[in-house]
Scaffold this active site. Structure first.
Site, PDB file in Angstrom:
ATOM      1  N   ASP A   8       1.038  -1.289  -0.142  1.00 28.09           N
ATOM      2  CA  ASP A   8      -0.350   0.233  -0.077  1.00 28.09           C
ATOM      3  C   ASP A   8       0.936   1.318   0.221  1.00 28.09           C
ATOM      4  OD1 ASP A   8       0.787   0.580   3.023  1.00 28.09           O
ATOM      5  OD2 ASP A   8      -0.595  -0.500   3.252  1.00 28.09           O
ATOM      6  N   CYS A  65       2.669  -3.714   4.023  1.00 32.86           N
ATOM      7  CA  CYS A  65       1.598  -2.598   4.673  1.00 32.86           C
ATOM      8  C   CYS A  65       2.247  -1.892   5.686  1.00 32.86           C
ATOM      9  CB  CYS A  65       0.422  -2.496   4.548  1.00 32.86           C
ATOM     10  SG  CYS A  65      -0.310  -3.398   5.864  1.00 32.86           S
ATOM     11  N   THR A  67       1.574  -2.113   8.653  1.00 32.60           N
ATOM     12  CA  THR A  67       1.769  -3.661   9.455  1.00 32.60           C
ATOM     13  C   THR A  67       2.195  -5.174   9.490  1.00 32.60           C
ATOM     14  OG1 THR A  67      -0.578  -3.328  10.264  1.00 32.60           O
ATOM     15  CG2 THR A  67       0.406  -2.592  11.770  1.00 32.60           C
ATOM     16  N   HIS A  98       6.999 -25.624   8.458  1.00 27.86           N
ATOM     17  CA  HIS A  98       5.205 -26.751   8.665  1.00 27.86           C
ATOM     18  C   HIS A  98       3.736 -26.260   7.992  1.00 27.86           C
ATOM     19  CE1 HIS A  98       7.400 -27.524  13.157  1.00 27.86           C
ATOM     20  NE2 HIS A  98       8.586 -28.302  11.853  1.00 27.86           N
ATOM     21  N   HIS A 133       2.884 -32.419   9.121  1.00 26.07           N
ATOM     22  CA  HIS A 133       1.992 -31.018   8.350  1.00 26.07           C
ATOM     23  C   HIS A 133       1.094 -31.209   7.700  1.00 26.07           C
ATOM     24  CE1 HIS A 133       5.158 -29.738  11.823  1.00 26.07           C
ATOM     25  NE2 HIS A 133       6.096 -30.381  11.039  1.00 26.07           N
TER      26      HIS A 133
END
Ligand code: RB5
Length: 151
Positions: A8, A65, A67, A98, A133
């Site tokens: 962004d 972005c 965060t 995993h 997994h």
């Protein structure tokens, strides 16, 4: 290997640095993020990169972005996407080994460029371990497709 990258308006510089970093290592990087400092809604890039990965138009995706959270949430709304939002190389590595994550997101307001590069390297170099997994990933798929879990 083809990597779709999106961002962004707050992550343009970091996107450009990561794109160049990857290109110098020989990766093909497809930029679908914004290159304008005008306010930009992160779900647009999250969705675009998610769709490219889900439709095999890119092998993997990277999203940035402020965060890493909003853009990662958007990607995770696309069926078949397992996006990890993280700020440390250990989580990035384990998320591939995993959880077989196919998109990585992080925050330009949270980590610096050197940490971002380290995270990207650990994530790209890690290999999915399969085995037990895979069973758990199949369970995630069941939840996604049926909104139910048979256990
Ligand atoms: C934009 O201000 C900010 O909300 C966005 O970059 C991101 O951090 C959202 O998760």
């Amino acid at each position: 290997m083809k990597i779709a990258i999106g961002n962004d308006h707050v992550a343009i510089d970091m996107k450009n640095e990561i794109k160049l970093y990857l290109e110098n290592k020989g990766y093909e990087v497809i930029n679908v993020g914004t290159d304008s400092t005008e306010r930009f809604n992160y779900p647009v890039s999250g969705f675009k990169v998610g769709k490219m990965v889900a439709e095999n138009k890119a092998d993997l995706g990277i999203l940035i972005c402020g965060t890493g959270v909003g853009i990662g949430l958007a990607a995770n709304k696309v069926h078949g996407i397992r996006c990890v939002t993280c700020s440390d190389p250990y989580t990035a590595k384990l998320s591939k080994e995993h959880n077989n994550t196919n998109i990585l997101s992080f925050g330009a307001r949270v980590i610096g460029i050197e940490t971002a590069k380290m995270i990207v390297d650990e994530w790209l170099n890690a290999k999915f371990e399969g085995g037990r997994h895979q069973n758990r990933i199949d369970m995630l798929k069941e939840i996604e497709e049926t909104q139910n879990l048979s256990e």
